[in-house]
Design an enzyme around this catalytic site. Structure first.
Site, PDB file in Angstrom:
ATOM      1  NE  ARG A  92       5.218  36.375 -13.350  1.00 52.34           N
ATOM      2  CZ  ARG A  92       4.646  35.256 -12.893  1.00 52.34           C
ATOM      3  NH1 ARG A  92       3.838  35.315 -11.840  1.00 52.34           N
ATOM      4  NH2 ARG A  92       4.879  34.103 -13.478  1.00 52.34           N
TER       5      ARG A  92
ATOM      6  CG  ASN B 208      -3.089  34.720  -5.302  1.00 58.89           C
ATOM      7  OD1 ASN B 208      -3.424  34.867  -6.482  1.00 58.89           O
ATOM      8  ND2 ASN B 208      -1.827  34.543  -4.932  1.00 58.89           N
TER       9      ASN B 208
ATOM     10  CD  GLU C 211      -6.126  41.335  -7.552  1.00 60.07           C
ATOM     11  OE1 GLU C 211      -6.077  40.733  -8.615  1.00 60.07           O
ATOM     12  OE2 GLU C 211      -5.795  42.524  -7.441  1.00 60.07           O
TER      13      GLU C 211
ATOM     14  N   PRO D  54      -5.903  28.298  -8.276  1.00 62.63           N
ATOM     15  CG  PRO D  54      -6.135  28.485 -10.580  1.00 62.63           C
ATOM     16  CD  PRO D  54      -6.724  28.967  -9.285  1.00 62.63           C
ATOM     17  CG  ASN D  55      -1.358  25.673 -10.757  1.00 65.48           C
ATOM     18  OD1 ASN D  55      -1.337  24.440 -10.768  1.00 65.48           O
ATOM     19  ND2 ASN D  55      -1.822  26.372 -11.778  1.00 65.48           N
TER      20      ASN D  55
ATOM     21  CG  HIS E 266      -1.850  38.955  -7.812  1.00 69.14           C
ATOM     22  ND1 HIS E 266      -2.370  37.748  -8.247  1.00 69.14           N
ATOM     23  CD2 HIS E 266      -2.812  39.876  -7.995  1.00 69.14           C
ATOM     24  CE1 HIS E 266      -3.590  37.952  -8.692  1.00 69.14           C
ATOM     25  NE2 HIS E 266      -3.890  39.227  -8.544  1.00 69.14           N
ATOM     26  CB  ILE E 267       3.082  35.513  -4.436  1.00 72.38           C
ATOM     27  CG1 ILE E 267       2.077  34.878  -3.465  1.00 72.38           C
ATOM     28  CG2 ILE E 267       4.518  35.266  -3.986  1.00 72.38           C
ATOM     29  CD1 ILE E 267       2.052  33.365  -3.496  1.00 72.38           C
TER      30      ILE E 267
ATOM     31  CE1 TYR F 152       3.659  33.272  -8.405  1.00 70.78           C
ATOM     32  CE2 TYR F 152       4.543  31.306  -9.481  1.00 70.78           C
ATOM     33  CZ  TYR F 152       3.755  32.443  -9.522  1.00 70.78           C
ATOM     34  OH  TYR F 152       3.059  32.757 -10.666  1.00 70.78           O
TER      35      TYR F 152
ATOM     36  NE  ARG G 236       2.802  28.137  -9.304  1.00 67.48           N
ATOM     37  CZ  ARG G 236       1.843  29.030  -9.563  1.00 67.48           C
ATOM     38  NH1 ARG G 236       1.015  29.419  -8.602  1.00 67.48           N
ATOM     39  NH2 ARG G 236       1.696  29.512 -10.762  1.00 67.48           N
TER      40      ARG G 236
ATOM     41  CB  ALA H 122      -4.032  31.042 -13.776  1.00 66.13           C
TER      42      ALA H 122
END
Ligand code: DQA
Length: 158
Positions: free
Chosen positions: A106, A73, A97, A9-10, A99-100, A22, A17, A76
């Protein structure tokens, strides 16, 4: 050999975004670069993006018997989805997997990762370049699988 790239998602909003997290690159640009690398290495590649958990589960299941590797990826859903984790586990394909952002640096809620324990490895915090690194890793895995298959075939002939 076929690699399927699954984007959660997204991620269709990349380039719009939170560019401070990102970056400015769009998903299509990332995919175009991955496609070039796949073509150069004689590997088939398919891209899939969905904002819906069930569609991602369906796509992972479709990979069974169709693909030899997954790059995912889960965005969320990484932090919440037992269903996606179980799907990856069910198809038992090599999975990387991505993740940017560096999720470890975070918010607290991003520290929980449902996906990583069922993946071969994780690439985290390299920005969009992480997808290229994942491609390199997956090509290495594909070469190892091919070499093992060839060795087995030779043993059977002997
Ligand atoms: C992300 C990190 C996730 O926590 C977040 O929800 C995303 C993107 C990343 O690529 O850095 O949507 O997976």
């Amino acid at each position: 050999m076929k690699i399927v790239v699954i984007q959660g998602p997204n991620l269709n909003m990349l380039g719009i975004r939170e560019q401070n997290i990102y970056g400015p690159m769009k998903l299509e640009q990332i995919h175009a670069q991955m496609k070039d690398v796949a073509t150069q290495n004689g590997v088939e590649i398919e891209f899939f993006q969905s904002n819906l958990e069930g569609e991602i589960v369906d796509k992972i299941q479709e990979c069974y018997g169709e693909a030899q590797g997954l790059i995912i990826n889960a965005a969320a859903y990484t932090h919440t989805s037992i269903a996606i984790r179980d799907a990856i586990s069910a198809v038992s394909l090599p999975a990387i997997e991505v993740h940017i952002s560096n999720i470890h640096r975070r918010e607290e809620f991003r520290q929980k990762n449902m996906i990583a324990p069922v993946c071969t490895s994780s690439v985290v915090g390299f920005g969009p370049f992480g997808y290229h690194l994942a491609m390199m890793g997956m090509l290495q895995i594909m070469n190892e699988i091919k070499a093992a298959q060839e060795a087995q075939a030779q043993q059977q002939q002997a």
